[in-house]
Each structure stands twice: as structure tokens, then as C-alpha cells.
Write a protein that holds these residues in place. Structure first.
Motif, short mmCIF file in Angstrom:
data_model
loop_
_atom_site.label_atom_id
_atom_site.label_comp_id
_atom_site.label_asym_id
_atom_site.label_seq_id
_atom_site.Cartn_x
_atom_site.Cartn_y
_atom_site.Cartn_z
N ALA A 81 0.80 -1.22 0.00
CA ALA A 81 0.00 0.00 0.00
C ALA A 81 0.84 1.27 0.00
CB ALA A 81 -0.94 0.00 1.21
N ILE A 82 2.15 1.18 0.24
CA ILE A 82 2.97 2.39 0.24
C ILE A 82 3.67 2.60 -1.10
CG2 ILE A 82 3.33 2.23 2.74
CD1 ILE A 82 6.27 1.47 2.14
N GLY A 83 3.57 1.66 -2.02
CA GLY A 83 4.16 1.82 -3.34
C GLY A 83 5.60 1.35 -3.40
N ASN A 84 6.07 1.06 -4.60
CA ASN A 84 7.39 0.45 -4.78
C ASN A 84 8.56 1.36 -4.43
OD1 ASN A 84 6.08 -1.85 -5.62
ND2 ASN A 84 6.54 -1.60 -7.79
N THR A 85 8.43 2.66 -4.69
CA THR A 85 9.55 3.56 -4.40
C THR A 85 9.83 3.62 -2.90
OG1 THR A 85 9.10 4.91 -6.36
CG2 THR A 85 10.43 5.91 -4.63
N LEU A 86 8.78 3.85 -2.12
CA LEU A 86 8.96 3.91 -0.67
C LEU A 86 9.34 2.53 -0.10
CD1 LEU A 86 6.03 6.30 0.31
CD2 LEU A 86 8.48 6.83 0.18
N PHE A 158 3.69 7.00 14.34
CA PHE A 158 2.58 6.13 13.94
C PHE A 158 1.44 6.95 13.36
CE2 PHE A 158 -1.25 3.69 14.30
CZ PHE A 158 -0.86 2.39 14.01
N GLU A 159 1.09 8.04 14.02
CA GLU A 159 -0.04 8.86 13.56
C GLU A 159 0.24 9.48 12.21
OE1 GLU A 159 -0.49 11.47 16.86
OE2 GLU A 159 -1.37 9.90 18.15
N ARG A 160 1.47 9.93 12.00
CA ARG A 160 1.83 10.49 10.69
C ARG A 160 1.70 9.43 9.59
NH1 ARG A 160 7.46 13.02 10.25
NH2 ARG A 160 6.58 14.00 8.38
N ALA A 161 2.18 8.22 9.88
CA ALA A 161 2.10 7.14 8.88
C ALA A 161 0.65 6.74 8.62
CB ALA A 161 2.92 5.94 9.35
N ARG A 164 -1.18 9.35 6.53
CA ARG A 164 -0.75 9.39 5.13
C ARG A 164 -1.12 8.12 4.36
NH1 ARG A 164 -0.43 9.15 0.68
NH2 ARG A 164 1.25 9.75 -0.77
N PHE A 165 -0.92 6.95 4.99
CA PHE A 165 -1.06 5.69 4.26
C PHE A 165 -2.25 4.84 4.70
CE2 PHE A 165 3.60 6.58 4.41
CZ PHE A 165 3.75 6.91 3.08
N GLY A 166 -2.92 5.23 5.78
CA GLY A 166 -4.03 4.44 6.28
C GLY A 166 -3.55 3.25 7.11
N LYS A 167 -4.50 2.57 7.71
CA LYS A 167 -4.15 1.44 8.57
C LYS A 167 -3.49 0.32 7.77
CE LYS A 167 -7.33 2.01 12.47
NZ LYS A 167 -7.53 3.46 12.27
N LYS A 168 -4.00 0.07 6.56
CA LYS A 168 -3.38 -0.96 5.73
C LYS A 168 -1.94 -0.58 5.41
CE LYS A 168 -3.72 -3.39 1.31
NZ LYS A 168 -4.45 -3.56 0.04
N GLY A 169 -1.71 0.69 5.10
CA GLY A 169 -0.36 1.14 4.79
C GLY A 169 0.59 0.97 5.95
N VAL A 170 0.09 1.23 7.17
CA VAL A 170 0.93 1.06 8.36
C VAL A 170 1.31 -0.41 8.53
CG1 VAL A 170 0.96 1.18 10.87
CG2 VAL A 170 0.07 3.10 9.56
N VAL A 171 0.33 -1.29 8.33
CA VAL A 171 0.61 -2.73 8.44
C VAL A 171 1.63 -3.14 7.38
CG1 VAL A 171 -0.37 -5.04 8.20
CG2 VAL A 171 -1.59 -3.30 9.51
N ASP A 172 1.46 -2.65 6.16
CA ASP A 172 2.39 -3.00 5.08
C ASP A 172 3.78 -2.43 5.34
OD1 ASP A 172 0.22 -4.21 3.95
OD2 ASP A 172 0.20 -3.01 2.11
N LEU A 173 3.84 -1.19 5.83
CA LEU A 173 5.13 -0.57 6.13
C LEU A 173 5.87 -1.38 7.19
CD1 LEU A 173 7.24 1.68 6.10
CD2 LEU A 173 5.66 3.07 7.49
N THR A 174 5.16 -1.77 8.24
CA THR A 174 5.77 -2.62 9.26
C THR A 174 6.18 -3.96 8.66
OG1 THR A 174 4.35 -1.60 10.93
CG2 THR A 174 5.42 -3.67 11.54
N GLY A 175 5.33 -4.49 7.80
CA GLY A 175 5.61 -5.79 7.19
C GLY A 175 6.86 -5.77 6.32
#
Length: 206
Positions: A81-86, A158-161, A164-175
């Protein structure tokens, strides 16, 4: 011109250590695969369009783990959910935090091609906070660095992430951080070697 005895001995010991390191979890020749390993390798080829390589070689000693790791990577690397570049920025951060030369060797050119500025990558390699990051890059950098160094994430990061990316994005970023930590740990444990001409990340004091 002959090398001094001390230098020659040091070189010999270094070469011996690499040879020994390579035997921790040596790459398994395909003609020696068990049925489970053969099936895992076939699934890998079907999904990635290349034979088993890199961190998946030591993982082949446990083909079920290798297949599960590959499947997770299929999503986190290419479809998060955060995209390939990030995602590539996260991978560079993870490679640096785990001093994983092979991970850096593979992903540095991919990250640059994906749009990460070389000066940002160079700062990460040096262990410095990059300047000139975009807002998205700052959010991802702060979140990832806190995870690796503090083993948790502050409310602010956490709140900034999440904003910007939503709950799914936070899970994906952590993942992504977790997944590439898994690969880095496996390669560090196996002492998997990067090519001789690759960049060797500076070893920070323990």
C-alpha cells in the motif's frame, strides 16, 4: 613483489573464513533437491520468473519457510500500500540497520531506478539521517528507523504514517521492515556472501 608474511597470512585466514562461512548453509545444487525442495524451487520460478537466488538459497534448507517467505515478498515488495519507491527506501534502511551487504547490493540500483535520490541512499549507507527527503520519505524513514533502533514506534510517527497511508499502509510498512529483516537475519546467520565487487557497508561499533 611478495607480500609481507603478516599480510599473506591475514589474506589466507580471510579467504579461509569466507570458505568456512560459505559452508554454514551452502547453496544446494538443483540436482540434489529433495522432492519438497524441487517443488519449492518450481513455485519460486513460476512466481519470480528466475531460479532460486540470494537469500532464498540458504532458506532452501527449509523449503516450506522459503516458499512462505517468497509468497510474502511477492506482495510486500511489488504490491504494498505504500508503493514500490517507498518500499525500496525501507529495504535500504533495513539493509543498513542489519549491515546486510547482499541486500544492499541487490536493492541499491533498484531503489535509485525507482526514484530514491543517490544522496539519500548514500546518507543511509553512512548511518546518517538524509537531508532533502520528501514528506513521504521522512514519514517512512522515521517509522522504520524507530522500529529498528527502538523496537517500537512513537505515537507521533505512527499517527503520521496512519494519516498518510491508512491502517493498511501502516501494516504493510511494518511488514516490509519485518520481511527484509527476516531475509537479512537469514543471510547474516548463514554468512551469505555478496559479490566481491559489491559495496561493503561500514560495520558500526557494537
Amino acid at each position: 613483489m611478495k607480500k609481507p608474511l603478516g599480510a599473506a597470512l591475514a589474506s589466507l585466514l580471510f579467504s579461509a573464513s569466507l570458505a568456512q562461512a560459505a559452508e554454514r548453509l551452502p547453496s544446494i545444487p538443483p540436482d540434489q533437491y529433495t522432492p519438497e525442495q524441487k517443488e519449492a524451487a518450481e513455485q519460486f520460478l513460476a512466481a519470480r520468473k528466475v531460479p532460486v537466488f540470494g537469500p532464498f538459497e540458504p532458506l532452501m534448507h527449509s523449503p516450506q519457510v522459503m516458499s512462505q517467505a517468497r509468497a510474502m515478498g511477492d506482495y510486500l515488495r511489488y504490491n504494498s500500500a505504500i508503493g514500490n519507491t517507498l518500499s525500496e527506501l525501507v529495504i535500504l534502511i533495513t539493509a543498513r540497520e542489519w549491515t546486510q551487504d547482499y541486500e544492499w547490493y541487490v536493492h541499491y540500483p533498484i531503489a535509485i531506478k525507482a526514484g530514491i535520490k543517490p544522496e539519500i541512499a548514500s546518507a543511509i549507507a553512512d548511518g546518517r539521517r538524509p537531508v532533502g527527503m520528501s514528506e513521504d520519505e521522512e514519514i517512512v524513514y522515521d517509522y522504520s528507523i524507530e522500529l529498528h533502533r527502538n523496537k517500537r514506534v512513537s505515537d507521533r510517527s505512527f499517527e503520521r504514517a496512519e494519516k498518510r497511508f491508512g491502517k493498511k499502509g501502516v501494516v504493510d510498512l511494518t511488514g516490509i521492515n519485518a520481511y527484509y529483516t527476516l531475509l537479512a537475519m537469514q543471510m547474516n546467520a548463514a554468512q551469505y556472501q555478496a559479490p566481491k565487487d559489491s559495496k561493503r557497508l561500514v560495520r558500526f561499533p557494537e
